[in-house]
Design a protein around this motif. Structure first.
Motif, PDB file in Angstrom:
ATOM      1  N   ASP A 206       0.844  -1.198   0.000  1.00 39.36           N
ATOM      2  CA  ASP A 206       0.000   0.000   0.000  1.00 39.36           C
ATOM      3  C   ASP A 206       0.878   1.247   0.000  1.00 39.36           C
ATOM      4  N   LEU A 207       0.475   2.234  -0.795  1.00 35.10           N
ATOM      5  CA  LEU A 207       1.185   3.510  -0.846  1.00 35.10           C
ATOM      6  C   LEU A 207       0.196   4.662  -0.730  1.00 35.10           C
ATOM      7  N   GLU A 208       0.573   5.656   0.072  1.00 30.34           N
ATOM      8  CA  GLU A 208      -0.226   6.883   0.172  1.00 30.34           C
ATOM      9  C   GLU A 208       0.108   7.775  -1.020  1.00 30.34           C
ATOM     10  N   MET A 209      -0.912   8.206  -1.730  1.00 32.02           N
ATOM     11  CA  MET A 209      -0.698   9.037  -2.914  1.00 32.02           C
ATOM     12  C   MET A 209      -0.553  10.499  -2.498  1.00 32.02           C
ATOM     13  N   GLY A 210       0.477  11.120  -2.985  1.00 27.77           N
ATOM     14  CA  GLY A 210       0.694  12.532  -2.683  1.00 27.77           C
ATOM     15  C   GLY A 210      -0.066  13.431  -3.642  1.00 27.77           C
ATOM     16  N   ARG A 211       0.309  14.687  -3.646  1.00 26.12           N
ATOM     17  CA  ARG A 211      -0.385  15.658  -4.495  1.00 26.12           C
ATOM     18  C   ARG A 211      -0.119  15.397  -5.969  1.00 26.12           C
TER      19      ARG A 211
END
Length: 328
Positions: A206-211
């Motif tokens: 899982d990866l948190e998506m940035g701007r």
């Protein structure tokens, strides 16, 4: 004790009993219906103790008066306690500290957006998150040729559609990237699968998506056997609480797995050794036969001589029998 003291004592005794009973009633307001009966028993014990004391001091007359007062007080407390017990049975949460009397199960509905039952408010939250998803693309370009036992890097990239060229280059340099349109949320998950490969890591990542809404997943992939084997990736869109909102499986990529030159030499060497062993096994059979003949030549000659001698003996015997005249 004189009559004046007896009168005073009799007047005070009911007050003591009522005071004790009042304390018991106050106690029942703070505790549950079970402790009410215990408080009543305590009050009756106090009254009986007063009766005994007065019985010793002033005789049977004072004791009878106090006994009547104690029974009256006990009956009053018992009626109060019975009412509290009935109230407790009607509302079990009334006497539980910190427990709300209005307890109802959470109502759930079927939420087609996540394909499961959830609270109504949560389903609407999922719908809002799906509405906020951004359009993007994914690119998957693993090496089409690998060597058995040697690790290769495999990448999967996602990002905005307007950055298609950059996303393809991030996915690999094979020039054969497989692309697909996807939706991108605040959290994304990717997993690489292939039975003929050792994959590190071999679990969803899982990866948190940035701007920028741009991310790259990387795996070390080691083929386990020679041949052509499929490799695939899957992208999952997640809600903020980890609930799956959508899935995007990739096409199967066929990877040709060969062996290294060193392994090829080892295989060739092993094959030559196998053939040599088979040839030696065949030669050794005839060699053993020749040794037997050399060691037991005299027995072989005797056998041959016996066979030849027997042949001539039988031949001559048959000829003699044919030449003899028949009997008269």
């Amino acid at each position: 004790m004189d009559s004046r003291s007896l009168t005073t004592t009799i007047a005070i005794a009911p007050m003591l009993v009522l005071t004790a009973c009042s304390g018991a009633v106050d106690k029942t307001e703070r505790e549950d219906a079970v402790t009410v009966s215990e408080s009543v028993e305590d009050s009756i014990d106090i009254g009986e103790a007063v009766v005994e004391a007065m019985d010793e001091a002033s005789g049977e007359a004072a004791a009878d008066a106090l006994d009547d007062a104690a029974e009256a007080a006990a009956d009053a407390v018992a009626e109060d306690g019975t009412g509290d017990g009935e109230a407790a049975e009607e509302d079990p949460t009334r006497y539980v500290t910190g427990q709300s009397a209005d307890v109802s199960p959470v109502k759930t509905i079927w939420c087609s957006d996540v394909r499961k039952r959830v609270p109504a408010g949560l389903c609407q939250d999922y719908r809002d998150q799906i509405a906020d998803l951004d359009q993007g693309m994914a690119a998957f370009d693993p090496p089409r040729d690998m060597v058995k036992g040697q690790a290769s890097e495999v990448r999967l990239a996602i990002g905005p559609e307007e950055e298609a060229t950059r996303i393809k280059s991030l996915a690999g340099d094979q020039g054969k990237a497989v692309t697909a349109s996807i939706e991108i949320g605040a959290k994304m998950r990717a997993r690489l699968t292939g039975r003929a490969f050792d994959i590190d890591p071999d679990i969803p990542v899982d990866l948190e998506m940035g701007r920028s809404r741009r991310k790259v997943w990387t795996w070390d992939v080691t083929p386990k056997r020679q041949g052509t084997h499929p490799l695939s990736a899957e992208i999952t869109v997640l809600a903020t609480d980890g609930t799956i909102l959508n899935r995007y499986p990739s096409d199967l990529i066929r990877v040709k797995v060969t062996i290294s030159q060193g392994e090829a030499r080892e295989i060739a060497r092993a094959e030559r050794a196998r053939k040599r062993a088979e040839a030696e096994k065949e030669v050794s059979f005839w060699t053993r036969m020749a040794k037997l003949l050399l060691e037991f030549w005299w027995a072989v000659l005797a056998l041959l001589g016996g066979m030849i001698g027997g042949y001539f003996y039988l031949r001559d015997k048959l000829r003699n029998e044919e030449a003899m005249p028949p009997p008269p």
